[in-house]
Scaffold this active site. Sequence first.
Site, PDB file in Angstrom:
ATOM      1  N   HIS A   1     -68.884 -27.402  52.187  1.00 39.70           N
ATOM      2  CA  HIS A   1     -70.437 -26.802  51.831  1.00 39.70           C
ATOM      3  C   HIS A   1     -70.482 -25.458  52.856  1.00 39.70           C
ATOM      4  O   HIS A   1     -71.407 -24.876  52.697  1.00 39.70           O
ATOM      5  CB  HIS A   1     -71.303 -27.881  52.105  1.00 39.70           C
TER       6      HIS A   1
ATOM      7  N   ASP B   1     -64.887 -33.715  45.282  1.00 40.87           N
ATOM      8  CA  ASP B   1     -65.960 -34.023  45.896  1.00 40.87           C
ATOM      9  C   ASP B   1     -67.065 -34.351  45.060  1.00 40.87           C
ATOM     10  O   ASP B   1     -67.246 -33.667  44.029  1.00 40.87           O
ATOM     11  CB  ASP B   1     -66.196 -33.527  47.123  1.00 40.87           C
TER      12      ASP B   1
ATOM     13  N   HIS C   1     -70.240 -33.829  45.432  1.00 38.32           N
ATOM     14  CA  HIS C   1     -70.968 -32.556  45.528  1.00 38.32           C
ATOM     15  C   HIS C   1     -70.219 -31.479  45.465  1.00 38.32           C
ATOM     16  O   HIS C   1     -69.177 -31.136  45.765  1.00 38.32           O
ATOM     17  CB  HIS C   1     -71.541 -32.406  46.981  1.00 38.32           C
TER      18      HIS C   1
ATOM     19  N   ASP D   1     -66.331 -39.485  47.615  1.00 36.76           N
ATOM     20  CA  ASP D   1     -67.850 -39.883  47.200  1.00 36.76           C
ATOM     21  C   ASP D   1     -68.023 -40.166  45.739  1.00 36.76           C
ATOM     22  O   ASP D   1     -68.999 -40.342  45.452  1.00 36.76           O
ATOM     23  CB  ASP D   1     -68.977 -39.048  48.064  1.00 36.76           C
TER      24      ASP D   1
HETATM   25  C1  SP5 Z   1     -69.346 -33.243  52.302  1.00 39.20           C
HETATM   26  C2  SP5 Z   1     -70.298 -33.937  51.535  1.00 39.20           C
HETATM   27  O1  SP5 Z   1     -70.135 -34.965  50.720  1.00 39.20           O
HETATM   28  N1  SP5 Z   1     -71.415 -33.348  52.192  1.00 39.20           N
HETATM   29  C3  SP5 Z   1     -72.856 -34.234  51.426  1.00 39.20           C
HETATM   30  C4  SP5 Z   1     -74.063 -33.727  51.985  1.00 39.20           C
HETATM   31  C5  SP5 Z   1     -75.230 -34.372  51.218  1.00 39.20           C
HETATM   32  N2  SP5 Z   1     -76.363 -34.039  52.036  1.00 39.20           N
HETATM   33  C6  SP5 Z   1     -77.631 -34.807  51.453  1.00 39.20           C
HETATM   34  C7  SP5 Z   1     -77.741 -36.291  51.714  1.00 39.20           C
HETATM   35  C8  SP5 Z   1     -78.754 -36.600  51.065  1.00 39.20           C
HETATM   36  C9  SP5 Z   1     -78.937 -38.217  51.327  1.00 39.20           C
HETATM   37  N3  SP5 Z   1     -79.553 -38.804  50.452  1.00 39.20           N
HETATM   38  C10 SP5 Z   1     -79.688 -40.386  50.788  1.00 39.20           C
HETATM   39  C11 SP5 Z   1     -79.819 -41.234  49.602  1.00 39.20           C
HETATM   40  C12 SP5 Z   1     -79.855 -42.383  49.900  1.00 39.20           C
HETATM   41  N4  SP5 Z   1     -80.056 -43.377  48.776  1.00 39.20           N
HETATM   42 ZN    ZN Z   2     -69.637 -34.942  48.803  1.00 40.55          ZN
END
Ligand code: SP5
Ligand code: ZN
Length: 345
Positions: free
Chosen positions: A162, A198, A200, A287
């Site tokens: 990211h 990934d 994301h 993930d």
């Molecule tokens: C590297 C990578 O995988 N980065 C991911 C960043 C995601 N950031 C947003 C996280 C949002 C967390 N939401 C929690 C939901 C719990 N049910």
């Molecule tokens: Zn991720």
Amino acid sequence: MLILFSTLHQGHAPAFEFFRGERVPCFETPARAEFVIQALLARGHDMRDPEADSSAVLPLVHSPRYLAFLESGWTQWLALDPGNNERQPFPSVWPVRTLRSDREPVDFIARLGLYSMDNGSPLSAGTWAAAKACADAAASAAGLLTRGERSVFCVTRPPGHHAGADFMGGYCFINNAAVATQSLLGSGCRRVAILDVDYHHGNGTQSIFYERPEVLVVSIHGDPRTEYPFYLGHADESGAGPGQGFNLNLPLPAGSSAAIWFEALETACTRIARHRPDALVVSLGLDTFAGDPISTFKLQAGDFSRLGARLKRLGCPTVFVLEGGYAASELGSNAANVADAFEQG
Ligand code: SP5
Ligand code: ZN
């Protein structure tokens, strides 16, 4: 497979991130890397410290003022108030449309906002040292490939995909996949492909190489209409200028099955083969696992073996860099399944 790893990751250990206005424990924890290392060692892979210094490559990937901020950020935070040692800095204001990002403010939190895409990338005392060690691993991996190694696995924490040229985001500070790629280009590779698996979208990686035809960037990820990072990763983003046609996004609906995911992987592999890369860099986020606490794809442990075996069939010297994956206790075996299947085919 050769593993590159530094214990300096332990110094990056922020306590909290935000979720729905509340502080919650960070998903991106030191334990993640320890689980991966333990699993890879248990399966007989060789581990080394990074040997290269990425200092010369970093300014080819990131802006000098962003690197300067990252390197000195924690010291500056402490200089504001020694009690800040017990506090985490978070940005609270960002230069969105119509605001200027060319002038660097003096105020620390304003600079933190300038260099951040979200409030989800907390800094701690050892963040720079940990991130720099990952970049050194990525640069080392490129050197090892150039000297004939077939594959190297960088246990990079914090992750990188990211992070853009001048911003952190999504737990990422330095874009390790971009450092590996830039190092490969610097040591004689003419064409490199990056495959980002990934959950994301790798917005930082895409933006860094968006106008460059020698680097093909392919990403399979949750549809940004509903999934982080929301503002990039759509199917119509295909590259720009000389890089037109050298970016391929394969967004999938939240909740997608392994069958759908592997169909996208086939499309990705076909495009990569057509690029005829001298080397492949895999942004290995795990993930996509069904048990991941912040993601919604449905891959199981055996699917990571299938992924490793498919990537081996591309026949390229390959650098794996660890990205996300937050089911910490299963992260090690899922990562090792990719590595084992890649070696064994
Ligand atoms: C590297 C990578 O995988 N980065 C991911 C960043 C995601 N950031 C947003 C996280 C949002 C967390 N939401 C929690 C939901 C719990 N049910
Ligand atoms: Zn991720």
